[in-house]
Write an enzyme that holds these catalytic residues in place. Structure first.
Site, PDB file in Angstrom:
ATOM      1  N   CYS A   1      67.773  19.627  55.521  1.00 50.33           N
ATOM      2  CA  CYS A   1      68.729  19.180  56.408  1.00 50.33           C
ATOM      3  C   CYS A   1      67.713  19.256  57.683  1.00 50.33           C
ATOM      4  CB  CYS A   1      69.879  19.956  56.467  1.00 50.33           C
ATOM      5  SG  CYS A   1      71.060  19.628  57.874  1.00 50.33           S
TER       6      CYS A   1
ATOM      7  N   CYS B   1      67.628  11.920  59.029  1.00 49.21           N
ATOM      8  CA  CYS B   1      68.497  12.906  58.303  1.00 49.21           C
ATOM      9  C   CYS B   1      68.436  12.580  57.044  1.00 49.21           C
ATOM     10  CB  CYS B   1      69.924  12.253  58.895  1.00 49.21           C
ATOM     11  SG  CYS B   1      71.217  12.701  58.008  1.00 49.21           S
TER      12      CYS B   1
HETATM   13  N1  DGL Z   1      71.641  15.949  56.331  1.00 49.92           N
HETATM   14  C1  DGL Z   1      71.608  16.285  57.648  1.00 49.92           C
HETATM   15  C2  DGL Z   1      70.304  16.372  58.169  1.00 49.92           C
HETATM   16  O1  DGL Z   1      69.301  15.928  57.573  1.00 49.92           O
HETATM   17  C3  DGL Z   1      72.749  16.296  58.542  1.00 49.92           C
HETATM   18  C4  DGL Z   1      74.156  16.255  58.098  1.00 49.92           C
HETATM   19  C5  DGL Z   1      75.081  16.511  59.022  1.00 49.92           C
HETATM   20  O2  DGL Z   1      75.262  15.990  59.970  1.00 49.92           O
HETATM   21  O3  DGL Z   1      75.860  17.560  58.437  1.00 49.92           O
HETATM   22  O4  DGL Z   1      70.136  16.174  59.548  1.00 49.92           O
END
Ligand code: DGL
Length: 287
Positions: free
Chosen positions: A76, A190
């Site tokens: 993430c 993301c």
């Molecule tokens: N999947 C997360 C990232 O790579 C973000 C998702 C979220 O906002 O929870 O930034």
């Protein structure tokens, strides 16, 4: 050679986005086992404060550690931006942590127009990791970086709506300025956003090259395992699989956990991965 790692690799995301990283990890380490934790009770992280993001991440990584992970991939960008220093200081060599930063560096190298876009959460855009890459690589190369964010994108992917007319309309609106300004690279900053790639392509064709950090993170994970003296499986068959285009001879096992509704998570995850998965509720999640 059919070695299997004794301990699983922990993979963490606020939700289903980390599956785009898991996909690459399974290709790179086809004999490893994984334990995936989606903090779907608290997603999205990207609109939260720095402190909330760090606290939620610390809880999730501790959960993975308690459930036997010998290395954690923080799949993430948002969580990595505010937590890597803390996590590495807290666990030290007991638990190697691999983090993510949006793939801006390769985009800066590849651009011909000198304009690149980064689509990421609001938190990732203000966080230190991306801004360091902008200062170190984009500014000296005189590449203009257009940062783009919208709070609805992650929830759309979480709802299984990545290909919906709503997602496509929103992407058209968000990315049209990048196209108009001659952007030729779009960094999917993301881990949820690789799942929007076909919607982006449907709207913009090949106006932008789409870049994400999945493959690089998977290679880095292999390297960190090696450096930490953790088991690394034999890669020869993986490469043969890639060269011939045949499916990977993977013996990977993955346990999926979600802090929110496991049925909903299973439905969306199965769709995104293209295989039926069972998701357990992270019942002993104490926070
Ligand atoms: N999947 C997360 C990232 O790579 C973000 C998702 C979220 O906002 O929870 O930034």
């Amino acid at each position: 050679m059919n070695t299997t790692t004794a301990a699983p690799i922990g993979v963490f995301d606020s939700g289903v986005g980390g599956l785009s990283i898991l996909h690459e990890l399974r290709r790179e380490l086809p004999r490893a086992d994984f334990i995936y934790l989606a903090d779907t009770a608290n997603v999205p992280y990207g609109t939260r404060s720095d402190h909330e993001i760090r606290t939620l991440t610390a809880q999730a990584v501790e959960w993975l550690y308690q459930h036997g992970a010998d290395l954690v991939v923080n799949a993430c960008n948002t969580s990595s931006a505010f937590s890597l220093d803390y996590l590495r200081a807290h666990y030290g060599p007991a638990l190697p942590i691999v983090g993510l930063v949006p793939a801006l560096k390769p985009a800066v190298k590849a651009t011909r127009s000198g304009v690149v876009g980064v689509l990421a959460t609001a938190a990732t855009l203000r966080g230190p990791l991306l801004n360091e890459v902008i200062e170190r690589f984009a500014v000296p190369a005189q590449v203009r970086v257009l940062t783009i964010t919208d709070p609805h994108l992650v929830p759309l992917v979480e709802a299984g709506q990545a290909q919906s007319p709503q997602a496509r309309a929103l992407l058209r609106e968000l990315l049209t300025p990048l196209a108009q300004q001659g952007g030729d690279q779009l960094v999917l900053g993301c881990t949820h956003f690789p799942f929007l790639a076909s919607s982006i392509r449907a709207e913009f064709g090949d106006t932008f090259a789409l870049l994400d950090s999945g493959a690089a993170v998977a290679r880095r994970t292999r390297q960190v395992r090696q450096e930490a003296g953790l088991e690394v499986d034999d890669k020869a068959e993986t490469e043969t699989g890639r060269e011939t285009g045949h499916p990977q001879p993977s013996t990977t096992k993955v346990q999926f956990f979600a802090t929110g509704d496991p049925q909903h998570a299973a439905r969306v995850m199965s769709e995104l991965l293209g295989e039926a998965v069972r998701v357990e509720k992270a019942n002993d999640y104490v926070f």
